[in-house]
Design an enzyme around this catalytic site. Structure first.
Site, short mmCIF file in Angstrom:
data_model
loop_
_atom_site.label_atom_id
_atom_site.label_comp_id
_atom_site.label_asym_id
_atom_site.label_seq_id
_atom_site.Cartn_x
_atom_site.Cartn_y
_atom_site.Cartn_z
N ASP A 62 0.81 -1.22 0.00
CA ASP A 62 0.00 0.00 0.00
C ASP A 62 0.85 1.27 0.00
O ASP A 62 0.47 2.27 -0.60
CB ASP A 62 -0.93 0.00 1.22
CG ASP A 62 -2.11 -0.95 1.04
OD1 ASP A 62 -2.32 -1.44 -0.09
OD2 ASP A 62 -2.82 -1.21 2.03
N ASN A 150 -5.52 8.37 1.05
CA ASN A 150 -6.02 7.72 2.26
C ASN A 150 -6.48 8.70 3.33
O ASN A 150 -7.64 8.70 3.72
CB ASN A 150 -4.93 6.82 2.87
CG ASN A 150 -5.05 5.38 2.44
OD1 ASN A 150 -5.93 5.04 1.63
ND2 ASN A 150 -4.18 4.54 2.95
N ASP A 151 -5.54 9.50 3.86
CA ASP A 151 -5.91 10.32 5.02
C ASP A 151 -4.96 11.48 5.24
O ASP A 151 -3.82 11.50 4.76
CB ASP A 151 -5.99 9.47 6.29
CG ASP A 151 -4.77 8.60 6.54
OD1 ASP A 151 -3.65 9.09 6.32
OD2 ASP A 151 -4.93 7.43 6.94
N SER A 194 -7.73 5.65 10.38
CA SER A 194 -9.07 6.03 10.84
C SER A 194 -9.74 4.87 11.57
O SER A 194 -10.32 5.04 12.65
CB SER A 194 -9.92 6.48 9.66
OG SER A 194 -11.24 6.78 10.07
N SER A 196 -8.25 2.27 12.94
CA SER A 196 -7.50 2.00 14.17
C SER A 196 -7.90 2.95 15.30
O SER A 196 -7.86 2.59 16.47
CB SER A 196 -5.99 2.12 13.91
OG SER A 196 -5.57 1.18 12.95
#
Length: 293
Positions: A62, A150-151, A194, A196
Site C-alpha cells: 500500500d 487515504n488520510d 481512521s 485503528s
C-alpha cells in the site's frame, strides 16, 4: 480503452518487485506493448512518462501504491495495484496472478472504480486571541496544498503531550478535541489509521469524509462522516511540535494558530478492477484475518 503503453512503478526495496518489473518488460515486449519502469518514489520520472501512458501498474504494498497515486493525482492515468506487501487493501491482484491479470486488462476485461481522494490546505498565520481562542488564518496568508488518497492526520509530535484541536465542518463548530490528534480520511482510507482510531469502515467507492479523533479525552464525539461537498477545518489551538501527516509519507510541522482544511479532491482517481477481482467486503474479511491479533 486501448492499452498501447504501460508503466510499472515498483518498490525498489523489495527484491520481488524489481524481479516482477523485469518480467513485466518481457511480457510487454512479446506482445508488442510499449512499457517503462521506475521506482514509485521517483516523482520526476513518473510525471515525465505518465502523459503518454495508458495504464500505471504498481508493484508493491500500500505504501508503494500511495506514492504512485500522488503522481496520478497530477496526470490522470488509471492505476492497477499488484500486491507484494503484507495486507494490500489498495491492490486488485496478487503477484502470482500477474500475467493473467495483465492479459485481462489488455483484452478489455475490466472495469474502473472511481475513488474519492482528499486535498489538504495548510493555512499559516492564524492568530491566538488573549482569551485563548484562535482566529483562523486569512486567505492571503501562506497556503500549501497536498494530495491524499487515504488520510490527512493532524497529531502531536514526539513528546507525549496531547493537542487541543478546534474542528469545524463548513461553518459549524463540531468539537474542540483534547487528543493525540485527528484523522480525516477518504472512504479508501477508512480501513487504515481512521479505523485503528475507532472510525467506521466505509465502502471505498462511496463519497464521504470521515473525521475521527485519536484517543480523545472525555469526548462524546468519536467519529463523524461528512459529505464530499463539505470542508473539514482543524485549527491548532494548543500543541507541542504538532505535525500534519499526508498518507503517512510526508510530515509537515504546524504551529499554534495554523489551520488545516480538508476537502474532496477535484476529481476521482481511477482504479482498474480486472474481471474476477475479489469484492471489497470479501477482501476485507480476508485481509483482516492477516492482521496481528
Amino acid at each position: 480503452m486501448t492499452i498501447a503503453r504501460i508503466g510499472f512503478a515498483y518498490n525498489p526495496t523489495i527484491e520481488a518487485a524489481a524481479e516482477l518489473s523485469a518480467r513485466a518488460a518481457g511480457w510487454c515486449q512479446i506482445r508488442g506493448i510499449a512499457d517503462w519502469q521506475a521506482p514509485s518514489g521517483e516523482m520526476d520520472t513518473l510525471l515525465r512518462e505518465l502523459p503518454t501512458t495508458d495504464l500505471l501498474v504498481v508493484l508493491g504494498g500500500d505504501g508503494t501504491f500511495l506514492r504512485a497515486a500522488r503522481a496520478v493525482s497530477e496526470v490522470d492515468v488509471p492505476l492497477l495495484g499488484i500486491n507484494l506487501g503484507k495486507v494490500g487493501f489498495l491492490s486488485k491482484a496478487e503477484a502470482g496472478d500477474f500475467e493473467a491479470v495483465l492479459g485481462l486488462i489488455v483484452n478489455g476485461d475490466y472495469r474502473i472504480d472511481e475513488r474519492m481522494a482528499l486535498e489538504a490546505r495548510i493555512l499559516r498565520g492564524g492568530t491566538v486571541a488573549p482569551h485563548g481562542t484562535v482566529q483562523a488564518a486569512r486567505p492571503s496568508d501562506q497556503v500549501t496544498r497536498h494530495f491524499a488518497l487515504n488520510d490527512v492526520v493532524i497529531a502531536r509530535g514526539s513528546l507525549a503531550r496531547v493537542c487541543r484541536l478546534d474542528v469545524e465542518i463548513d461553518d459549524s463548530h463540531l468539537a474542540t478535541f483534547v487528543a493525540d490528534g485527528l484523522v480525516v480520511a477518504s472512504p479508501t482510507g477508512s480501513t487504515g489509521y481512521s479505523f485503528s482510531a475507532g472510525g467506521p469502515i466505509v465502502d471505498p467507492v462511496s463519497r464521504n469524509i470521515i473525521v475521527t479523533p485519536i484517543a480523545a479525552y472525555l469526548s462524546a464525539i468519536r467519529s463523524v462522516v461528512a459529505s464530499p461537498s463539505q470542508v473539514v477545518r482543524c485549527t491548532v489551538v494548543d500543541a507541542h511540535e504538532a505535525l500534519v501527516s499526508i498518507d503517512g509519507r510526508e510530515d509537515i510541522h504546524v504551529n499554534v494558530g495554523d489551520v488545516v482544511e480538508v476537502r474532496a479532491f477535484e476529481r476521482p482517481l481511477r482504479l482498474v478492477e480486472p474481471r474476477g477481482a475479489q469484492p471489497f467486503w470479501d477482501l476485507l474479511r480476508q485481509k483482516v484475518a492477516l492482521l496481528p491479533s
